[in-house]
Write a protein that holds these residues in place. Structure first.
Motif, short mmCIF file in Angstrom:
data_model
loop_
_atom_site.label_atom_id
_atom_site.label_comp_id
_atom_site.label_asym_id
_atom_site.label_seq_id
_atom_site.Cartn_x
_atom_site.Cartn_y
_atom_site.Cartn_z
N VAL A 289 -1.40 -0.84 -4.19
CA VAL A 289 -2.65 -0.13 -3.95
C VAL A 289 -2.23 1.27 -3.57
O VAL A 289 -1.34 1.44 -2.74
CB VAL A 289 -3.42 -0.77 -2.77
N TYR B 201 -6.06 -4.11 -0.38
CA TYR B 201 -7.26 -3.49 -0.92
C TYR B 201 -7.20 -1.99 -0.70
O TYR B 201 -6.77 -1.53 0.36
CB TYR B 201 -8.51 -4.04 -0.22
N GLY B 202 -7.68 -1.23 -1.70
CA GLY B 202 -7.76 0.21 -1.56
C GLY B 202 -8.93 0.59 -0.67
O GLY B 202 -9.79 -0.25 -0.36
N ARG C 62 0.84 -1.19 0.00
CA ARG C 62 0.00 0.00 0.00
C ARG C 62 0.88 1.24 0.00
O ARG C 62 1.77 1.37 0.84
CB ARG C 62 -0.85 -0.06 1.27
N GLN D 99 -0.33 1.54 -9.43
CA GLN D 99 -1.31 0.44 -9.54
C GLN D 99 -0.84 -0.58 -10.58
O GLN D 99 -0.92 -1.79 -10.35
CB GLN D 99 -2.69 0.98 -9.89
N GLU E 76 -12.66 -0.54 -1.29
CA GLU E 76 -12.74 -1.86 -1.92
C GLU E 76 -13.20 -2.86 -0.86
O GLU E 76 -12.92 -2.71 0.32
CB GLU E 76 -11.38 -2.28 -2.47
N ASP E 77 -13.88 -3.88 -1.33
CA ASP E 77 -14.53 -4.79 -0.41
C ASP E 77 -13.60 -5.93 -0.01
O ASP E 77 -13.76 -7.05 -0.45
CB ASP E 77 -15.81 -5.32 -1.08
N GLY E 78 -12.63 -5.62 0.80
CA GLY E 78 -11.71 -6.67 1.25
C GLY E 78 -11.73 -6.77 2.76
O GLY E 78 -11.48 -5.79 3.44
N ASP F 175 -3.18 5.25 -2.33
CA ASP F 175 -4.07 6.29 -1.81
C ASP F 175 -3.45 7.63 -2.16
O ASP F 175 -2.24 7.75 -2.27
CB ASP F 175 -4.18 6.22 -0.29
#
Ligand code: CA
Length: 221
Positions: free
Chosen positions: A26, A179-180, A2, A21, A183-185, A28
């Protein structure tokens, strides 16, 4: 992995995020110094790319505050000016590397990967952990020399574990670094991901430290 991109120029920032990316990070974004300082304090980043000229709080002050608070992620400083006093001040404030604008994106990515790797004690971009070899430039992996077919997420998971020598990593921490934001992690997604990796690698290559987390077999500190 990240990364936090701190850059107030929207075009440069978008290019940086896209390049990171594509390189398997990931990313931010923070567009001003105060947001950068806050994000760097509350989130665990593997890398920060930090522009010096920022609204609200300048980059060197952000860096000094992070370091004073014990935040030790590798930081690559960007500067528009590129003169050596900037560079010296950046390094004395706790920067790990420095790049003057304009820079070539390929060089930035190579340096970014080098910083992350060295922070984990890996000198070479080929990470060898027991029977497993990860190529961090090509984002590919082999087991006993045979190429593994991995999804980008599966590779990123192995890559993150490979950068945590000697310790078992909790599922929640893996999720944070894969996961960013938005995002659904979650922990369940990581457990499913580990199960898929074990089917591809052999169950014994990812050890479970009960009640704590996961570790690549043979990934000694
Ligand atoms: Ca700027």
């Amino acid at each position: 992995m990240r990364a936090l991109v701190v850059e107030d120029d929207a075009i440069v920032a978008a290019d940086l995020v896209a390049a990171l990316q594509a390189a398997g990070f990931v990313a931010d974004l923070a567009a001003d110094g105060e947001t950068a300082w806050f994000k760097g304090e509350v989130e665990n980043y593997d890398l920060a790319i930090l522009d010096l000229g920022l609204p609200r709080l300048d980059g060197l002050s952000v860096l000094r505050r992070w370091r004073a608070a014990g935040r030790d992620m590798p930081v690559l400083v960007l500067s528009a000016r590129g003169d050596w006093t900037d560079k010296v001040e950046g390094i004395e404030s706790g920067a790990d590397d420095y790049l003057a604008k304009p820079f070539k994106m390929a060089e930035l990515i190579a340096r970014a990967r080098g910083l992350v790797r060295r922070a984990a004690g890996h000198a070479s971009p080929l990470l060898r952990i027991g029977r497993l070899t990860l190529d961090t430039r090509r984002l590919s992996a082999t087991l006993d020399g045979a190429t593994l077919r991995l999804s980008p997420l599966e590779f990123r998971c192995l890559d993150y574990l490979a950068h945590q020598p000697g310790r078992a990593v909790p599922a929640g921490e893996i999720a944070e670094h894969l996961y960013g934001i938005g995002e659904d992690g979650d922990v369940n997604a990581i457990e499913a991901l580990i199960a898929r990796l074990r089917r591809k690698l052999g169950a014994e290559l990812i050890e479970t430290q009960r009640g704590y987390g996961y570790r690549l077999a043979g990934n000694a500190a």
